[in-house]
Design an enzyme around this catalytic site. Structure first.
Site, PDB file in Angstrom:
ATOM      1  NE  ARG A   1      -3.710  -1.492   2.588  1.00 33.79           N
ATOM      2  CZ  ARG A   1      -5.007  -1.525   2.832  1.00 33.79           C
ATOM      3  NH1 ARG A   1      -5.686  -0.433   2.926  1.00 33.79           N
ATOM      4  NH2 ARG A   1      -5.607  -2.646   3.024  1.00 33.79           N
TER       5      ARG A   1
ATOM      6  NE  ARG B   1     -16.617  -3.643   4.549  1.00 33.62           N
ATOM      7  CZ  ARG B   1     -15.409  -3.381   4.091  1.00 33.62           C
ATOM      8  NH1 ARG B   1     -14.852  -4.167   3.193  1.00 33.62           N
ATOM      9  NH2 ARG B   1     -14.763  -2.328   4.526  1.00 33.62           N
TER      10      ARG B   1
ATOM     11  NE  ARG C   1     -11.221   1.824   5.547  1.00 37.88           N
ATOM     12  CZ  ARG C   1     -12.360   1.138   5.345  1.00 37.88           C
ATOM     13  NH1 ARG C   1     -13.458   1.477   5.987  1.00 37.88           N
ATOM     14  NH2 ARG C   1     -12.366   0.130   4.504  1.00 37.88           N
TER      15      ARG C   1
HETATM   16  P1  AP5 Z   1      -8.370  -3.618   4.686  1.00 38.15           P
HETATM   17  O1  AP5 Z   1      -9.099  -4.585   5.489  1.00 38.15           O
HETATM   18  O2  AP5 Z   1      -7.498  -4.096   3.608  1.00 38.15           O
HETATM   19  O3  AP5 Z   1      -9.405  -2.547   4.138  1.00 38.15           O
HETATM   20  P2  AP5 Z   1      -9.490  -1.691   2.779  1.00 38.15           P
HETATM   21  O4  AP5 Z   1      -8.320  -1.669   1.902  1.00 38.15           O
HETATM   22  O5  AP5 Z   1      -9.994  -0.399   3.248  1.00 38.15           O
HETATM   23  O6  AP5 Z   1     -10.447  -2.500   1.904  1.00 38.15           O
HETATM   24  P3  AP5 Z   1     -11.784  -3.114   2.344  1.00 38.15           P
HETATM   25  O7  AP5 Z   1     -11.558  -4.426   2.996  1.00 38.15           O
HETATM   26  O8  AP5 Z   1     -12.559  -2.092   3.092  1.00 38.15           O
HETATM   27  O9  AP5 Z   1     -12.513  -3.281   0.921  1.00 38.15           O
HETATM   28  P4  AP5 Z   1     -12.452  -4.460  -0.124  1.00 38.15           P
HETATM   29  O10 AP5 Z   1     -11.815  -3.925  -1.348  1.00 38.15           O
HETATM   30  O11 AP5 Z   1     -11.922  -5.717   0.452  1.00 38.15           O
HETATM   31  O12 AP5 Z   1     -14.014  -4.605  -0.431  1.00 38.15           O
HETATM   32  P5  AP5 Z   1     -15.053  -5.783  -0.069  1.00 38.15           P
HETATM   33  O13 AP5 Z   1     -14.853  -6.948  -0.974  1.00 38.15           O
HETATM   34  O14 AP5 Z   1     -15.113  -6.021   1.387  1.00 38.15           O
HETATM   35  O15 AP5 Z   1      -7.480  -2.708   5.657  1.00 38.15           O
HETATM   36  C1  AP5 Z   1      -8.015  -2.209   6.858  1.00 38.15           C
HETATM   37  C2  AP5 Z   1      -6.966  -1.405   7.614  1.00 38.15           C
HETATM   38  O16 AP5 Z   1      -5.871  -2.263   7.956  1.00 38.15           O
HETATM   39  C3  AP5 Z   1      -6.328  -0.242   6.849  1.00 38.15           C
HETATM   40  O17 AP5 Z   1      -7.107   0.928   6.947  1.00 38.15           O
HETATM   41  C4  AP5 Z   1      -4.990  -0.122   7.579  1.00 38.15           C
HETATM   42  O18 AP5 Z   1      -5.138   0.529   8.806  1.00 38.15           O
HETATM   43  C5  AP5 Z   1      -4.632  -1.569   7.865  1.00 38.15           C
HETATM   44  N1  AP5 Z   1      -3.840  -2.147   6.763  1.00 38.15           N
HETATM   45  C6  AP5 Z   1      -4.203  -3.200   5.957  1.00 38.15           C
HETATM   46  N2  AP5 Z   1      -3.247  -3.451   5.051  1.00 38.15           N
HETATM   47  C7  AP5 Z   1      -2.254  -2.544   5.272  1.00 38.15           C
HETATM   48  C8  AP5 Z   1      -1.009  -2.285   4.644  1.00 38.15           C
HETATM   49  N3  AP5 Z   1      -0.584  -3.007   3.591  1.00 38.15           N
HETATM   50  N4  AP5 Z   1      -0.262  -1.261   5.138  1.00 38.15           N
HETATM   51  C9  AP5 Z   1      -0.653  -0.525   6.191  1.00 38.15           C
HETATM   52  N5  AP5 Z   1      -1.833  -0.713   6.825  1.00 38.15           N
HETATM   53  C10 AP5 Z   1      -2.629  -1.723   6.375  1.00 38.15           C
HETATM   54  O19 AP5 Z   1     -16.420  -5.072  -0.560  1.00 38.15           O
HETATM   55  C11 AP5 Z   1     -16.938  -3.933   0.113  1.00 38.15           C
HETATM   56  C12 AP5 Z   1     -18.485  -3.983   0.077  1.00 38.15           C
HETATM   57  O20 AP5 Z   1     -18.938  -3.880  -1.264  1.00 38.15           O
HETATM   58  C13 AP5 Z   1     -19.079  -5.287   0.620  1.00 38.15           C
HETATM   59  O21 AP5 Z   1     -20.248  -5.004   1.319  1.00 38.15           O
HETATM   60  C14 AP5 Z   1     -19.388  -6.103  -0.655  1.00 38.15           C
HETATM   61  O22 AP5 Z   1     -20.487  -6.985  -0.463  1.00 38.15           O
HETATM   62  C15 AP5 Z   1     -19.699  -5.011  -1.655  1.00 38.15           C
HETATM   63  N6  AP5 Z   1     -19.290  -5.353  -3.034  1.00 38.15           N
HETATM   64  C16 AP5 Z   1     -18.124  -5.932  -3.410  1.00 38.15           C
HETATM   65  N7  AP5 Z   1     -18.084  -6.100  -4.746  1.00 38.15           N
HETATM   66  C17 AP5 Z   1     -19.250  -5.597  -5.234  1.00 38.15           C
HETATM   67  C18 AP5 Z   1     -19.810  -5.475  -6.546  1.00 38.15           C
HETATM   68  N8  AP5 Z   1     -19.134  -5.887  -7.641  1.00 38.15           N
HETATM   69  N9  AP5 Z   1     -21.022  -4.890  -6.670  1.00 38.15           N
HETATM   70  C19 AP5 Z   1     -21.712  -4.454  -5.578  1.00 38.15           C
HETATM   71  N10 AP5 Z   1     -21.242  -4.553  -4.305  1.00 38.15           N
HETATM   72  C20 AP5 Z   1     -20.026  -5.113  -4.132  1.00 38.15           C
HETATM   73 MG    MG Z   2     -11.059  -6.289   2.317  1.00 35.28          MG
END
Ligand code: AP5
Ligand code: MG
Ligand code: ZN
Length: 212
Positions: free
Chosen positions: A87, A126, A170
């Protein structure tokens, strides 16, 4: 093929990783999930990560890199997905070193492109299972019984960092630190883009196509 799956918070990295694991037998390495598990298990790593996560800030590079290095060391001969790592450019550089030390390679870095308005709706709606981590959405993917996980019967809750003020941080953190990695992967000739603002199955077939 090993891949990096990157994109904004809510772009669908976790959702698509689940399908890649189920259907192609890949292994998901989600740094976010690993930190949430560490917090749940009250480990030292979890304690270090929690305050950053609750604010929507990045956990310091040294902590994340060490954790990924450990996971990759234990990995058996399966294709893996890096979900949410790297990231920052420091993480990307460190990953390059770790991979070459272990004679591993990333085939493609898949960028899931989703417009901001769509991201906000996805994140605020979500819900996740407290026990198994299954991901739902109040509108687009509700549980069959309200508040109960379809997969394991566990309690379905909102993530701590899916509150509106934390979401804003975020997204900003992402734009400043992670979005620029597109250039990094383009220079390595590994960058591919998939439109993530389509239904889940269409996004999945497009990912499958670009990585096969
Ligand atoms: P992390 O858990 O990785 O969160 P994020 O990057 O903010 O991503 P999300 O998990 O929120 O989203 P996603 O892309 O996985 O979407 P999802 O499939 O769930 O990180 C959390 C925290 O950890 C960071 O803020 C940081 O503090 C720390 N961290 C993690 N990695 C780090 C790193 N490398 N360095 C430093 N800090 C780090 O989908 C979201 C929603 O949308 C769901 O409800 C789903 O059902 C819906 N959805 C998904 N696809 C579709 C579609 N095609 N159409 C309609 N709805 C959909
Ligand atoms: Mg995720
Ligand atoms: Zn569950």
């Amino acid at each position: 093929m090993n891949i990096v799956l990157f994109g904004a918070p809510g772009a669908g990295k976790g959702t698509q990783s689940t399908l890649l694991v189920e259907r192609l037998g890949m292994v998901q390495i989600s740094t976010g999930d690993l930190f949430r598990a560490a917090i749940k298990n009250k480990t030292e790593l979890g304690q270090k990560a929690q305050s950053f996560m609750d604010k929507g800030e990045l956990v310091p590079d040294s902590i994340v890199i060490g954790m990924v290095d450990e996971v990759l060391a234990k990995l058996e001969n399966k294709s893996f997905i890096l979900d949410g790592f790297p990231r920052t450019s420091a993480q990307a550089e460190a990953l390059g070193k770790i991979l070459s030390q272990r004679a591993l390679e990333i085939g493609k870095a898949v960028f899931l492109e989703v417009p901001r308005e769509e991201l906000l709706g996805r994140l605020t709606g979500r819900r996740v299972c407290k026990s198994c981590g299954a991901v739902y959405h109040v509108q687009s993917k509700p549980t069959k019984v309200a508040g109960v996980c379809d997969v394991c019967g566990g309690e379905v809750i909102q993530r701590n960092d899916d509150k509106e003020d934390v979401i804003a941080t975020r997204l900003k953190t992402y734009e400043e630190n992670t979005l620029p990695l597109r250039t990094y992967f383009k220079e390595l000739n590994k960058y591919v883009e998939v439109n993530g603002a389509q239904d889940t199955e269409t996004v999945f077939s497009n990912i499958k196509r670009v990585i096969s």
